[in-house]
Design a protein around this motif. Structure first.
Motif, PDB file in Angstrom:
ATOM      1  N   VAL A  54     -11.095 -58.553   0.070  1.00 57.32           N
ATOM      2  CA  VAL A  54     -11.838 -59.818   0.026  1.00 57.32           C
ATOM      3  C   VAL A  54     -10.948 -60.964   0.494  1.00 57.32           C
ATOM      4  O   VAL A  54     -11.358 -61.808   1.303  1.00 57.32           O
ATOM      5  CB  VAL A  54     -12.389 -60.074  -1.387  1.00 57.32           C
ATOM      6  CG1 VAL A  54     -12.867 -61.512  -1.545  1.00 57.32           C
ATOM      7  CG2 VAL A  54     -13.529 -59.109  -1.697  1.00 57.32           C
ATOM      8  N   ASP A  55      -9.726 -61.003  -0.001  1.00 56.48           N
ATOM      9  CA  ASP A  55      -8.803 -62.057   0.411  1.00 56.48           C
ATOM     10  C   ASP A  55      -8.490 -61.976   1.905  1.00 56.48           C
ATOM     11  O   ASP A  55      -8.407 -63.007   2.588  1.00 56.48           O
ATOM     12  CB  ASP A  55      -7.505 -61.965  -0.393  1.00 56.48           C
ATOM     13  CG  ASP A  55      -7.680 -62.359  -1.852  1.00 56.48           C
ATOM     14  OD1 ASP A  55      -8.701 -63.004  -2.176  1.00 56.48           O
ATOM     15  OD2 ASP A  55      -6.800 -62.023  -2.668  1.00 56.48           O
ATOM     16  N   ALA A  56      -8.321 -60.759   2.417  1.00 56.72           N
ATOM     17  CA  ALA A  56      -8.049 -60.587   3.846  1.00 56.72           C
ATOM     18  C   ALA A  56      -9.233 -61.056   4.687  1.00 56.72           C
ATOM     19  O   ALA A  56      -9.058 -61.706   5.727  1.00 56.72           O
ATOM     20  CB  ALA A  56      -7.732 -59.127   4.153  1.00 56.72           C
ATOM     21  N   CYS A  57     -10.446 -60.732   4.244  1.00 54.89           N
ATOM     22  CA  CYS A  57     -11.647 -61.170   4.956  1.00 54.89           C
ATOM     23  C   CYS A  57     -11.753 -62.689   4.940  1.00 54.89           C
ATOM     24  O   CYS A  57     -12.081 -63.310   5.957  1.00 54.89           O
ATOM     25  CB  CYS A  57     -12.879 -60.525   4.336  1.00 54.89           C
ATOM     26  SG  CYS A  57     -14.419 -60.866   5.211  1.00 54.89           S
ATOM     27  N   LYS A  58     -11.448 -63.295   3.809  1.00 59.28           N
ATOM     28  CA  LYS A  58     -11.499 -64.757   3.715  1.00 59.28           C
ATOM     29  C   LYS A  58     -10.495 -65.403   4.667  1.00 59.28           C
ATOM     30  O   LYS A  58     -10.792 -66.431   5.291  1.00 59.28           O
ATOM     31  CB  LYS A  58     -11.224 -65.202   2.285  1.00 59.28           C
ATOM     32  CG  LYS A  58     -12.363 -64.944   1.315  1.00 59.28           C
ATOM     33  CD  LYS A  58     -11.997 -65.406  -0.093  1.00 59.28           C
ATOM     34  CE  LYS A  58     -13.160 -65.212  -1.061  1.00 59.28           C
ATOM     35  NZ  LYS A  58     -12.800 -65.612  -2.442  1.00 59.28           N
ATOM     36  N   ARG A  59      -9.322 -64.808   4.783  1.00 58.78           N
ATOM     37  CA  ARG A  59      -8.337 -65.356   5.719  1.00 58.78           C
ATOM     38  C   ARG A  59      -8.849 -65.257   7.157  1.00 58.78           C
ATOM     39  O   ARG A  59      -8.535 -66.103   7.994  1.00 58.78           O
ATOM     40  CB  ARG A  59      -7.001 -64.621   5.577  1.00 58.78           C
ATOM     41  CG  ARG A  59      -6.215 -65.010   4.330  1.00 58.78           C
ATOM     42  CD  ARG A  59      -4.807 -64.463   4.357  1.00 58.78           C
ATOM     43  NE  ARG A  59      -4.752 -63.029   4.164  1.00 58.78           N
ATOM     44  CZ  ARG A  59      -4.684 -62.432   2.980  1.00 58.78           C
ATOM     45  NH1 ARG A  59      -4.663 -63.151   1.867  1.00 58.78           N
ATOM     46  NH2 ARG A  59      -4.635 -61.112   2.886  1.00 58.78           N
ATOM     47  N   ARG A  60      -9.632 -64.243   7.417  1.00 58.65           N
ATOM     48  CA  ARG A  60     -10.120 -64.052   8.790  1.00 58.65           C
ATOM     49  C   ARG A  60     -11.246 -65.021   9.148  1.00 58.65           C
ATOM     50  O   ARG A  60     -11.274 -65.564  10.255  1.00 58.65           O
ATOM     51  CB  ARG A  60     -10.611 -62.610   8.953  1.00 58.65           C
ATOM     52  CG  ARG A  60     -11.071 -62.283  10.364  1.00 58.65           C
ATOM     53  CD  ARG A  60     -11.142 -60.799  10.578  1.00 58.65           C
ATOM     54  NE  ARG A  60     -11.231 -60.483  11.987  1.00 58.65           N
ATOM     55  CZ  ARG A  60     -10.855 -59.330  12.518  1.00 58.65           C
ATOM     56  NH1 ARG A  60     -10.339 -58.386  11.759  1.00 58.65           N
ATOM     57  NH2 ARG A  60     -10.976 -59.112  13.814  1.00 58.65           N
ATOM     58  N   VAL A  61     -12.174 -65.226   8.250  1.00 59.77           N
ATOM     59  CA  VAL A  61     -13.372 -65.998   8.606  1.00 59.77           C
ATOM     60  C   VAL A  61     -13.420 -67.384   7.958  1.00 59.77           C
ATOM     61  O   VAL A  61     -14.304 -68.181   8.289  1.00 59.77           O
ATOM     62  CB  VAL A  61     -14.660 -65.225   8.259  1.00 59.77           C
ATOM     63  CG1 VAL A  61     -14.704 -63.909   9.020  1.00 59.77           C
ATOM     64  CG2 VAL A  61     -14.787 -64.977   6.756  1.00 59.77           C
ATOM     65  N   GLY A  62     -12.501 -67.655   7.041  1.00 59.02           N
ATOM     66  CA  GLY A  62     -12.499 -68.967   6.403  1.00 59.02           C
ATOM     67  C   GLY A  62     -13.806 -69.242   5.680  1.00 59.02           C
ATOM     68  O   GLY A  62     -14.319 -68.406   4.944  1.00 59.02           O
ATOM     69  N   ASN A  63     -14.351 -70.426   5.930  1.00 61.13           N
ATOM     70  CA  ASN A  63     -15.610 -70.814   5.270  1.00 61.13           C
ATOM     71  C   ASN A  63     -16.841 -70.496   6.121  1.00 61.13           C
ATOM     72  O   ASN A  63     -17.931 -70.993   5.841  1.00 61.13           O
ATOM     73  CB  ASN A  63     -15.585 -72.298   4.910  1.00 61.13           C
ATOM     74  CG  ASN A  63     -15.456 -73.184   6.142  1.00 61.13           C
ATOM     75  OD1 ASN A  63     -15.426 -72.704   7.278  1.00 61.13           O
ATOM     76  ND2 ASN A  63     -15.364 -74.492   5.934  1.00 61.13           N
ATOM     77  N   LYS A  64     -16.684 -69.660   7.132  1.00 64.58           N
ATOM     78  CA  LYS A  64     -17.808 -69.319   8.006  1.00 64.58           C
ATOM     79  C   LYS A  64     -18.735 -68.274   7.392  1.00 64.58           C
ATOM     80  O   LYS A  64     -19.820 -68.023   7.913  1.00 64.58           O
ATOM     81  CB  LYS A  64     -17.291 -68.828   9.364  1.00 64.58           C
ATOM     82  CG  LYS A  64     -16.528 -69.902  10.145  1.00 64.58           C
ATOM     83  CD  LYS A  64     -15.997 -69.343  11.447  1.00 64.58           C
ATOM     84  CE  LYS A  64     -15.205 -70.400  12.213  1.00 64.58           C
ATOM     85  NZ  LYS A  64     -14.636 -69.851  13.469  1.00 64.58           N
ATOM     86  N   ALA A  65     -18.282 -67.638   6.319  1.00 65.29           N
ATOM     87  CA  ALA A  65     -19.099 -66.648   5.618  1.00 65.29           C
ATOM     88  C   ALA A  65     -18.788 -66.739   4.134  1.00 65.29           C
ATOM     89  O   ALA A  65     -17.713 -67.190   3.734  1.00 65.29           O
ATOM     90  CB  ALA A  65     -18.814 -65.236   6.128  1.00 65.29           C
ATOM     91  N   GLU A  66     -19.732 -66.278   3.320  1.00 68.52           N
ATOM     92  CA  GLU A  66     -19.490 -66.160   1.891  1.00 68.52           C
ATOM     93  C   GLU A  66     -18.925 -64.768   1.631  1.00 68.52           C
ATOM     94  O   GLU A  66     -19.536 -63.767   2.011  1.00 68.52           O
ATOM     95  CB  GLU A  66     -20.779 -66.360   1.104  1.00 68.52           C
ATOM     96  CG  GLU A  66     -20.576 -66.320  -0.400  1.00 68.52           C
ATOM     97  CD  GLU A  66     -21.856 -66.559  -1.181  1.00 68.52           C
ATOM     98  OE1 GLU A  66     -21.762 -66.810  -2.392  1.00 68.52           O
ATOM     99  OE2 GLU A  66     -22.945 -66.477  -0.574  1.00 68.52           O
ATOM    100  N   VAL A  67     -17.758 -64.690   1.007  1.00 64.96           N
ATOM    101  CA  VAL A  67     -17.081 -63.413   0.791  1.00 64.96           C
ATOM    102  C   VAL A  67     -16.870 -63.217  -0.704  1.00 64.96           C
ATOM    103  O   VAL A  67     -16.276 -64.071  -1.371  1.00 64.96           O
ATOM    104  CB  VAL A  67     -15.736 -63.358   1.539  1.00 64.96           C
ATOM    105  CG1 VAL A  67     -15.139 -61.952   1.450  1.00 64.96           C
ATOM    106  CG2 VAL A  67     -15.898 -63.767   2.993  1.00 64.96           C
ATOM    107  N   LEU A  68     -17.359 -62.083  -1.232  1.00 62.57           N
ATOM    108  CA  LEU A  68     -17.362 -61.842  -2.669  1.00 62.57           C
ATOM    109  C   LEU A  68     -16.812 -60.462  -2.995  1.00 62.57           C
ATOM    110  O   LEU A  68     -16.989 -59.520  -2.229  1.00 62.57           O
ATOM    111  CB  LEU A  68     -18.795 -61.921  -3.218  1.00 62.57           C
ATOM    112  CG  LEU A  68     -19.633 -63.154  -2.901  1.00 62.57           C
ATOM    113  CD1 LEU A  68     -21.074 -62.904  -3.308  1.00 62.57           C
ATOM    114  CD2 LEU A  68     -19.066 -64.364  -3.619  1.00 62.57           C
ATOM    115  N   GLN A  69     -16.168 -60.350  -4.153  1.00 63.07           N
ATOM    116  CA  GLN A  69     -15.824 -59.031  -4.674  1.00 63.07           C
ATOM    117  C   GLN A  69     -17.047 -58.466  -5.379  1.00 63.07           C
ATOM    118  O   GLN A  69     -17.644 -59.125  -6.234  1.00 63.07           O
ATOM    119  CB  GLN A  69     -14.643 -59.120  -5.639  1.00 63.07           C
ATOM    120  CG  GLN A  69     -14.153 -57.755  -6.108  1.00 63.07           C
ATOM    121  CD  GLN A  69     -12.931 -57.837  -7.006  1.00 63.07           C
ATOM    122  OE1 GLN A  69     -12.548 -58.915  -7.439  1.00 63.07           O
ATOM    123  NE2 GLN A  69     -12.312 -56.700  -7.279  1.00 63.07           N
TER     124      GLN A  69
END
Length: 241
Positions: free
Chosen positions: A79-94
């Motif tokens: 989840v953290d890796a995905c957030k680093r990739r897309v920033g605030n462009k998507a909602e990323v959740l565990q």
């Protein structure tokens, strides 16, 4: 089993973030091109769930195609890796795909699940939740290990057995990691899917020739192109609510 998957993919997160896009030809030149062919080219304002997002490659592609993306993964490190990739462009959740999903009924137009479902023992609750959160006529596109690949590669005595298998991956960042997953027959895959959805396509992909002249891809193509052109390795299903 869930704890083993979580432990493995927390360890693998850095490898997925740093190396999978360029070093794993099975993803970059084999599974991903075949998956993307089954999705709309224009996803303007479509609500999409990336179910098992890992380090976010699909999340990023879906955003670039115009989708409003929600990405979920069992691993907090992924989840953290995905957030680093897309920033605030998507909602990323565990989120745990084997349990109830934290979304309202008929939320999504499309669910994408790449090489994730073979880590779940019982598909019935997962597919019921997929059906619940998809809008009418919404699509589900997923990839898993091909049942014949696991049967052949692990030399199993009973093709029809639903069983737990494991192998050790040796990765640059994580070193040796034991990865555990379930093997199931083709009829099990088809019957669970068709119990909730109507199946539109079943794809047994072959390597894309689109990338064979890329310098970073040549070694992988020399090693794998002929084999994967004549032996099934992954299975892709497109289904609709």
């Amino acid at each position: 089993m869930k704890e083993k998957v979580l432990e493995a993919y927390d360890k693998l997160a850095k490898d997925y973030e740093k190396h999978v896009d360029t070093k794993s030809g099975h993803n970059a030149y084999y599974e991903r091109p075949a998956m993307m062919k089954l999705m709309p080219k224009d996803m303007n304002e479509l609500a999409v769930l990336d179910a098992g997002c890992a380090a976010g490659w699909y999340t990023e592609q879906l955003v670039q195609l115009g989708a409003r993306v929600t990405a979920i993964d069992l691993s907090s490190e992924m989840v953290d890796a995905c957030k680093r990739r897309v920033g605030n462009k998507a909602e990323v959740l565990q989120c745990d795909l084997s349990g109830p999903l934290p979304f309202k009924d008929e939320t999504f137009d499309l669910i994408v699940s790449s090489l994730t479902l073979h880590y779940i023992g019982d598909w019935e609750p997962t597919f019921r939740e997929f059906h619940r959160v998809l809008k009418p006529d919404g699509a589900l596109v997923y990839s898993v290990h091909h049942p014949f690949m696991d049967f052949k590669l692990f030399d199993r005595p009973d093709y029809f057995a639903h069983e737990l298998l494991s192998e050790v991956w040796n990765k640059k960042e994580a070193g040796q990691v034991e990865v555990t997953f379930y093997r199931r027959s083709l009829q099990d895959i088809v019957n669970v899917t068709s119990g909730q959805f109507r199946i539109e396509r079943i794809v047994e992909p072959q390597p894309s020739s689109e990338y064979k002249d890329k310098p970073e891809a040549m070694d992988w193509y020399k090693r794998w192109f002929e084999y994967l052109s004549t032996n099934p390795h992954f299975l892709i299903v497109k289904a609709r609510k």
